[in-house]
Design a protein around this motif. Structure first.
Motif, mmCIF file in Angstrom:
data_model
loop_
_atom_site.group_PDB
_atom_site.id
_atom_site.type_symbol
_atom_site.label_atom_id
_atom_site.label_comp_id
_atom_site.label_asym_id
_atom_site.label_seq_id
_atom_site.Cartn_x
_atom_site.Cartn_y
_atom_site.Cartn_z
ATOM 1 N N ILE A 13 0.840 -1.203 0.000
ATOM 2 C CA ILE A 13 0.000 0.000 0.000
ATOM 3 C C ILE A 13 0.872 1.249 0.000
ATOM 4 O O ILE A 13 0.623 2.204 -0.741
ATOM 5 N N LEU A 17 1.054 4.192 -2.752
ATOM 6 C CA LEU A 17 0.782 5.584 -2.390
ATOM 7 C C LEU A 17 1.957 6.493 -2.736
ATOM 8 O O LEU A 17 1.766 7.634 -3.164
ATOM 9 N N SER A 21 1.463 9.544 -5.175
ATOM 10 C CA SER A 21 1.715 10.888 -4.626
ATOM 11 C C SER A 21 2.788 11.613 -5.424
ATOM 12 O O SER A 21 2.715 12.817 -5.633
ATOM 13 N N ILE A 192 0.884 5.698 5.909
ATOM 14 C CA ILE A 192 -0.289 5.571 5.037
ATOM 15 C C ILE A 192 -1.227 6.761 5.211
ATOM 16 O O ILE A 192 -1.751 7.306 4.228
ATOM 17 N N SER A 193 -1.426 7.207 6.462
ATOM 18 C CA SER A 193 -2.358 8.326 6.690
ATOM 19 C C SER A 193 -1.875 9.595 5.995
ATOM 20 O O SER A 193 -2.672 10.343 5.425
ATOM 21 N N ASN A 196 -1.943 9.033 1.970
ATOM 22 C CA ASN A 196 -3.334 9.052 1.492
ATOM 23 C C ASN A 196 -3.812 10.476 1.241
ATOM 24 O O ASN A 196 -4.525 10.749 0.276
ATOM 25 N N LYS A 197 -3.412 11.388 2.130
ATOM 26 C CA LYS A 197 -3.837 12.786 1.995
ATOM 27 C C LYS A 197 -3.227 13.438 0.758
ATOM 28 O O LYS A 197 -3.840 14.301 0.138
ATOM 29 N N ASP A 200 -5.221 12.035 -2.210
ATOM 30 C CA ASP A 200 -6.592 12.570 -2.248
ATOM 31 C C ASP A 200 -6.651 14.049 -2.608
ATOM 32 O O ASP A 200 -7.728 14.584 -2.864
#
Length: 201
Positions: A13, A17, A21, A192-193, A196-197, A200
């Motif tokens: 993951i 990402l 990114s 990951i947090s 992810n941002k 997104d």
């Protein structure tokens, strides 16, 4: 066995990402470059006048701090990094003798110009000094965190980038490098947090 599978899943993951990114940020950088390219490259008349006056002052006093500051700021704003870097370094050397020289600003600007030139050791030294003068400055914490990440000092990078994140929660490059630093430090949930941002955004 289950733990090993979970770790591999988290790593997969994170890799995904990181790739996404990077694509997102490159696209955003490309848009910024296009906007910059549309701007006129001619120097404004007022800037030309300021530059002429500053150079005139330097003919009579090569160490005139006001003239050097004017020249450094103009070159920095125009992206003439080598000249800006040299001029800010002159101001750093003069700052103990001239109280009107803003030591923090010239040290930070010298570091930022050095990063643009790929002079990362010079940038690192000046950012360390700048942070002793002002610890709660976003540009200091972000750029020093970025350099600690490049030096593989991931725990130091995390501390600095978290400080930068608290000062500018919307800055995507901060989240990107913080996510990568967390991943390198094997703090996968935090990685990951953050990543992810970025994806997104």
């Amino acid at each position: 066995m289950a733990t090993t599978i979970l770790i591999f899943a988290l790593l997969a993951i994170i890799v995904f990402l990181l790739v996404v990114s990077s694509v997102v940020l490159k696209r955003m950088d490309g848009d910024k470059d296009k906007k910059k390219g549309n701007k006129k490259k001619k120097r404004h008349k007022d800037t030309e006048t300021l530059m002429r006056e500053a150079k005139k002052k330097l003919t009579s006093n090569p160490k005139d701090p006001e003239a050097l500051m004017t020249i450094a700021e103009i070159y920095f704003s125009e992206g003439s990094w080598e000249t800006a870097f040299r001029t800010y370094n002159m101001l750093i050397e003069l700052s103990p003798s001239y109280s009107e020289i803003p030591e923090f600003l010239v040290t930070l600007r010298s570091a930022l110009a050095a990063i643009k030139l790929g002079k990362l050791e010079d940038a690192y030294k000046n950012l360390v000094v700048a942070r002793t003068l002002q610890m709660d400055h976003f540009e200091v914490n972000f750029n020093l965190g970025f350099l600690e990440f490049k030096r593989k000092n991931y725990e130091k990078a995390i501390i600095l980038l978290k400080a930068a994140e608290s000062q500018d929660p919307e800055h995507l490059d901060t989240k990107r490098y913080l996510g990568q630093a967390f991943a390198k430090a094997k703090k996968y949930k935090d990685a990951i947090s953050r990543l992810n941002k970025v994806v997104d955004a």
